[in-house]
Design a protein around this motif. Structure first.
Motif, PDB file in Angstrom:
ATOM      1  N   MET A   1       0.917  -1.011  -0.022  1.00 57.28           N
ATOM      2  CA  MET A   1      -0.020  -0.044   0.046  1.00 57.28           C
ATOM      3  C   MET A   1       0.867   1.196  -0.058  1.00 57.28           C
ATOM      4  SD  MET A   1      -2.842   0.886   2.694  1.00 57.28           S
ATOM      5  CE  MET A   1      -3.530   2.455   2.952  1.00 57.28           C
ATOM      6  N   PRO A   2       0.803   2.061  -0.944  1.00 60.75           N
ATOM      7  CA  PRO A   2       1.754   3.435  -0.959  1.00 60.75           C
ATOM      8  C   PRO A   2       1.397   4.248   0.142  1.00 60.75           C
ATOM      9  CG  PRO A   2      -0.069   3.593  -2.522  1.00 60.75           C
ATOM     10  CD  PRO A   2      -0.384   2.244  -1.988  1.00 60.75           C
ATOM     11  N   SER A   3       2.149   4.889   0.663  1.00 63.50           N
ATOM     12  CA  SER A   3       2.278   5.876   1.825  1.00 63.50           C
ATOM     13  C   SER A   3       1.544   7.115   1.392  1.00 63.50           C
ATOM     14  CB  SER A   3       3.825   6.234   2.096  1.00 63.50           C
ATOM     15  OG  SER A   3       3.688   7.071   3.103  1.00 63.50           O
ATOM     16  N   ASP A   4       0.469   7.646   1.895  1.00 62.28           N
ATOM     17  CA  ASP A   4      -0.213   8.572   1.542  1.00 62.28           C
ATOM     18  C   ASP A   4       0.389   9.790   2.343  1.00 62.28           C
ATOM     19  OD1 ASP A   4      -1.199   8.641   4.018  1.00 62.28           O
ATOM     20  OD2 ASP A   4      -3.023   7.474   3.503  1.00 62.28           O
ATOM     21  N   PHE A   5      -0.174  11.021   2.134  1.00 61.90           N
ATOM     22  CA  PHE A   5       0.332  12.168   2.674  1.00 61.90           C
ATOM     23  C   PHE A   5       0.003  12.279   3.998  1.00 61.90           C
ATOM     24  CE2 PHE A   5      -0.745  16.860   3.804  1.00 61.90           C
ATOM     25  CZ  PHE A   5       0.587  17.109   3.486  1.00 61.90           C
ATOM     26  N   LEU A   6      -1.320  12.199   4.347  1.00 63.74           N
ATOM     27  CA  LEU A   6      -1.605  12.195   5.994  1.00 63.74           C
ATOM     28  C   LEU A   6      -0.898  11.057   6.816  1.00 63.74           C
ATOM     29  CD1 LEU A   6      -5.535  12.637   5.716  1.00 63.74           C
ATOM     30  CD2 LEU A   6      -3.972  14.283   6.174  1.00 63.74           C
ATOM     31  N   ASN A   7      -0.532  10.154   6.446  1.00 70.23           N
ATOM     32  CA  ASN A   7       0.200   9.062   7.181  1.00 70.23           C
ATOM     33  C   ASN A   7       1.781   9.724   7.266  1.00 70.23           C
ATOM     34  OD1 ASN A   7       0.902   6.919   8.390  1.00 70.23           O
ATOM     35  ND2 ASN A   7       1.556   5.842   6.614  1.00 70.23           N
ATOM     36  N   LYS A   8       2.284  10.481   5.973  1.00 72.80           N
ATOM     37  CA  LYS A   8       3.616  11.027   6.283  1.00 72.80           C
ATOM     38  C   LYS A   8       3.591  12.047   7.177  1.00 72.80           C
ATOM     39  CE  LYS A   8       7.158  13.317   3.520  1.00 72.80           C
ATOM     40  NZ  LYS A   8       7.431  14.182   4.553  1.00 72.80           N
ATOM     41  N   VAL A   9       2.592  12.997   7.203  1.00 69.57           N
ATOM     42  CA  VAL A   9       2.283  14.156   8.176  1.00 69.57           C
ATOM     43  C   VAL A   9       2.243  13.634   9.559  1.00 69.57           C
ATOM     44  CG1 VAL A   9       0.995  15.904   8.805  1.00 69.57           C
ATOM     45  CG2 VAL A   9       1.546  15.727   6.489  1.00 69.57           C
ATOM     46  N   ALA A  10       1.577  12.657   9.917  1.00 63.79           N
ATOM     47  CA  ALA A  10       1.295  12.108  11.122  1.00 63.79           C
ATOM     48  C   ALA A  10       2.531  11.736  11.821  1.00 63.79           C
ATOM     49  CB  ALA A  10       0.406  10.926  11.249  1.00 63.79           C
ATOM     50  N   LYS A  11       3.300  10.950  10.945  1.00 64.04           N
ATOM     51  CA  LYS A  11       4.811  10.577  11.493  1.00 64.04           C
ATOM     52  C   LYS A  11       5.608  11.623  11.560  1.00 64.04           C
ATOM     53  CE  LYS A  11       4.332   5.986   8.954  1.00 64.04           C
ATOM     54  NZ  LYS A  11       5.196   5.060   8.045  1.00 64.04           N
ATOM     55  N   ASP A  12       5.693  12.462  10.746  1.00 63.04           N
ATOM     56  CA  ASP A  12       6.740  13.799  11.046  1.00 63.04           C
ATOM     57  C   ASP A  12       6.062  14.441  12.335  1.00 63.04           C
ATOM     58  OD1 ASP A  12       8.028  13.332   8.993  1.00 63.04           O
ATOM     59  OD2 ASP A  12       6.861  14.681   7.434  1.00 63.04           O
ATOM     60  N   ALA A  13       4.785  14.753  12.656  1.00 68.69           N
ATOM     61  CA  ALA A  13       4.192  15.578  13.788  1.00 68.69           C
ATOM     62  C   ALA A  13       4.464  14.557  14.933  1.00 68.69           C
ATOM     63  CB  ALA A  13       2.635  15.650  13.739  1.00 68.69           C
ATOM     64  N   ASP A  14       4.343  13.307  15.016  1.00 65.37           N
ATOM     65  CA  ASP A  14       4.594  12.307  16.151  1.00 65.37           C
ATOM     66  C   ASP A  14       6.304  12.690  16.530  1.00 65.37           C
ATOM     67  OD1 ASP A  14       4.153  10.544  18.128  1.00 65.37           O
ATOM     68  OD2 ASP A  14       4.953   9.031  17.085  1.00 65.37           O
ATOM     69  N   ARG A  15       6.965  12.530  15.618  1.00 68.71           N
ATOM     70  CA  ARG A  15       8.387  12.723  15.642  1.00 68.71           C
ATOM     71  C   ARG A  15       8.922  13.888  16.380  1.00 68.71           C
ATOM     72  NH1 ARG A  15      11.999  15.256  12.535  1.00 68.71           N
ATOM     73  NH2 ARG A  15      10.778  15.503  10.823  1.00 68.71           N
ATOM     74  N   VAL A  16       8.405  15.268  15.850  1.00 71.20           N
ATOM     75  CA  VAL A  16       8.584  16.398  16.341  1.00 71.20           C
ATOM     76  C   VAL A  16       8.078  16.593  17.897  1.00 71.20           C
ATOM     77  CG1 VAL A  16       7.885  18.936  16.079  1.00 71.20           C
ATOM     78  CG2 VAL A  16       8.659  17.696  14.071  1.00 71.20           C
ATOM     79  N   ILE A  17       6.795  15.964  18.173  1.00 70.40           N
ATOM     80  CA  ILE A  17       6.306  16.105  19.470  1.00 70.40           C
ATOM     81  C   ILE A  17       7.338  15.390  20.321  1.00 70.40           C
ATOM     82  CG2 ILE A  17       4.335  15.532  20.956  1.00 70.40           C
ATOM     83  CD1 ILE A  17       2.596  15.970  18.595  1.00 70.40           C
ATOM     84  N   LYS A  18       7.585  14.113  20.038  1.00 69.68           N
ATOM     85  CA  LYS A  18       8.573  13.606  20.855  1.00 69.68           C
ATOM     86  C   LYS A  18       9.903  14.030  21.059  1.00 69.68           C
ATOM     87  CE  LYS A  18       6.188   9.166  20.109  1.00 69.68           C
ATOM     88  NZ  LYS A  18       6.427   7.730  19.680  1.00 69.68           N
TER      89      LYS A  18
END
Length: 80
Positions: A1-18
């Motif tokens: 399944m290809p990576s969609d935009f929202l999935n990428k944004v969620a991962k980036d946001a999670d990384r920044v918060i942590k």
């Protein structure tokens, strides 16, 4: 399944918060300093904060501002 935009944004946001341990929506964290306060005063402010459902630092700040507005301290009003 290809990576969609929202999935990428969620991962980036999670990384920044942590990495920062703060809310990404907070514009600026206002600093504070430690001060010595008599136990009686501390208990009174703690009671006020509890009864008014406020943070103690906000109650302290308001009380200090009220005190600084006293005419006795008027010469210090414009000093930051």
């Amino acid at each position: 399944m290809p990576s969609d935009f929202l999935n990428k944004v969620a991962k980036d946001a999670d990384r920044v918060i942590k990495s920062t341990n703060s809310s990404p929506y907070r514009l600026k964290k206002e600093g504070s300093k430690t001060a010595q306060i008599r136990t009686n005063t501390y208990k009174t402010v703690k009671l006020i904060a509890f009864q008014e459902d406020r943070k103690m630092i906000d109650v302290f700040d308001e009380l200090i501002q009220i005190g600084l507005n006293d005419p006795k301290f008027s010469k210090y009003k414009n000093i930051n």
